[in-house]
Design an enzyme around this catalytic site. Structure first.
Site, mmCIF file in Angstrom:
data_model
loop_
_atom_site.group_PDB
_atom_site.id
_atom_site.type_symbol
_atom_site.label_atom_id
_atom_site.label_comp_id
_atom_site.label_asym_id
_atom_site.label_seq_id
_atom_site.Cartn_x
_atom_site.Cartn_y
_atom_site.Cartn_z
ATOM 1 N N GLY A 241 -31.734 28.649 22.130
ATOM 2 C CA GLY A 241 -31.704 27.637 21.080
ATOM 3 C C GLY A 241 -30.803 28.085 19.945
ATOM 4 O O GLY A 241 -30.669 29.287 19.679
ATOM 5 N N GLN B 131 -27.186 28.532 11.717
ATOM 6 C CA GLN B 131 -26.781 29.789 12.352
ATOM 7 C C GLN B 131 -25.281 29.845 12.650
ATOM 8 O O GLN B 131 -24.764 30.900 12.996
ATOM 9 C CB GLN B 131 -27.561 30.007 13.654
ATOM 10 C CG GLN B 131 -29.054 30.209 13.425
ATOM 11 C CD GLN B 131 -29.765 30.458 14.736
ATOM 12 O OE1 GLN B 131 -30.112 29.526 15.444
ATOM 13 N NE2 GLN B 131 -29.934 31.728 15.076
ATOM 14 N N CYS C 138 -34.040 36.181 17.927
ATOM 15 C CA CYS C 138 -33.223 35.175 17.262
ATOM 16 C C CYS C 138 -31.795 35.696 17.241
ATOM 17 O O CYS C 138 -31.571 36.879 16.950
ATOM 18 C CB CYS C 138 -33.742 34.972 15.840
ATOM 19 S SG CYS C 138 -32.786 33.781 14.883
ATOM 20 N N LEU C 139 -30.834 34.829 17.539
ATOM 21 C CA LEU C 139 -29.437 35.271 17.568
ATOM 22 C C LEU C 139 -28.976 35.762 16.203
ATOM 23 O O LEU C 139 -28.034 36.558 16.119
ATOM 24 C CB LEU C 139 -28.530 34.140 18.074
ATOM 25 C CG LEU C 139 -28.761 33.734 19.538
ATOM 26 C CD1 LEU C 139 -27.918 32.518 19.880
ATOM 27 C CD2 LEU C 139 -28.467 34.884 20.489
ATOM 28 N N HIS D 239 -39.436 27.401 16.281
ATOM 29 C CA HIS D 239 -38.508 28.454 15.847
ATOM 30 C C HIS D 239 -37.211 27.826 15.325
ATOM 31 O O HIS D 239 -36.733 28.172 14.235
ATOM 32 C CB HIS D 239 -38.231 29.410 17.020
ATOM 33 C CG HIS D 239 -37.230 30.481 16.706
ATOM 34 N ND1 HIS D 239 -37.545 31.814 16.667
ATOM 35 C CD2 HIS D 239 -35.908 30.394 16.389
ATOM 36 C CE1 HIS D 239 -36.464 32.506 16.330
ATOM 37 N NE2 HIS D 239 -35.454 31.663 16.170
ATOM 38 N N GLU D 240 -36.647 26.904 16.123
ATOM 39 C CA GLU D 240 -35.347 26.318 15.748
ATOM 40 C C GLU D 240 -35.461 25.409 14.530
ATOM 41 O O GLU D 240 -34.613 25.445 13.639
ATOM 42 C CB GLU D 240 -34.738 25.542 16.926
ATOM 43 C CG GLU D 240 -34.426 26.387 18.153
ATOM 44 C CD GLU D 240 -33.595 27.623 17.853
ATOM 45 O OE1 GLU D 240 -32.767 27.592 16.932
ATOM 46 O OE2 GLU D 240 -33.802 28.638 18.540
ATOM 47 N N HIS E 79 -35.467 26.995 11.177
ATOM 48 C CA HIS E 79 -34.144 27.343 10.625
ATOM 49 C C HIS E 79 -33.649 26.253 9.678
ATOM 50 O O HIS E 79 -32.933 26.531 8.715
ATOM 51 C CB HIS E 79 -33.119 27.519 11.746
ATOM 52 C CG HIS E 79 -33.129 28.869 12.405
ATOM 53 N ND1 HIS E 79 -32.870 30.031 11.723
ATOM 54 C CD2 HIS E 79 -33.350 29.240 13.685
ATOM 55 C CE1 HIS E 79 -32.937 31.054 12.560
ATOM 56 N NE2 HIS E 79 -33.229 30.605 13.759
HETATM 57 NI NI NI Z 1 -33.445 31.756 15.521
#
Ligand code: NI
Length: 186
Positions: free
Chosen positions: A45, A50, A99-100, A141-142, A145
């Site tokens: 995701g 991000q 998380c990226l 989670h997404e 953000h």
């Molecule tokens: Ni993340």
């Protein structure tokens, strides 16, 4: 085009993201680039903040984990202007997340297992539905953000304390990862 991923410490990750309209410039290309970036960085995701954009746009690809979770075979979806309307707090579970924007950090996060969400798809068609299972976790989670929140915010005081050094290194750009990133200093 593969976009650099903004890592922890970048101010854009702390902003509340704005809704967008179909007139948002080059939206189709942006969505394509986000999927390409997600694939390259081997994530499931990616939220627009991000990649440095404070807008309510998320892409999720669960097809890549469908060997383990066959119910998500072919699950590749774009979420525009998503909002979580309600959390069903009757059941929560604890699962490890990464998380990226936090290369090298994996921590268990407790979340409700079922949520009520509203969003538009890539054709700006509205959807409102209850979602459960692994998808509900990934969405939480997404979509966090988009509120300027990150999974590390949801850890216990003890875990936060234990990873303090790692987070400080991330903020200073002292880490390695295999994909393109944009740290605060870069
Ligand atoms: Ni993340």
């Amino acid at each position: 085009m593969i976009l650099p991923i903004y890592t922890f410490g970048q101010p854009v990750l702390r902003k509340v993201a704005e809704d967008i309209t179909p007139e948002y410039p080059e939206l189709k290309e942006l969505i394509e680039n986000m999927y390409e970036t997600l694939e390259y960085s081997e994530g499931i995701g990616l939220a627009a903040p991000q990649v440095g954009l404070s807008i309510r746009l998320v892409v999720i690809n669960l097809d890549v984990i469908s060997d383990d979770l066959p119910e998500y075979k072919g699950y590749i979806h774009t979420f525009i202007n998503p909002h979580i309307l309600d959390y069903d707090d009757t059941e929560t579970d604890l699962m490890e997340e990464g998380c990226l924007s936090f290369p090298g950090i994996h921590e268990s996060v407790r979340r409700p297992t079922r949520i009520h969400v509203t969003y538009m798809d890539e054709n700006f068609q509205p959807h409102t539905e209850w979602v459960d299972g692994y998808l509900a976790r990934v969405m939480q989670h997404e979509f966090d953000h988009l509120e300027g929140k990150m999974f590390v915010d949801r850890l216990s005081m003890l875990r936060k304390q234990l990873i303090k050094g790692k987070l400080a290194d991330l903020q200073k750009g002292r880490f390695r990862c295999t994909y393109k990133v944009k740290t605060r200093k870069a």
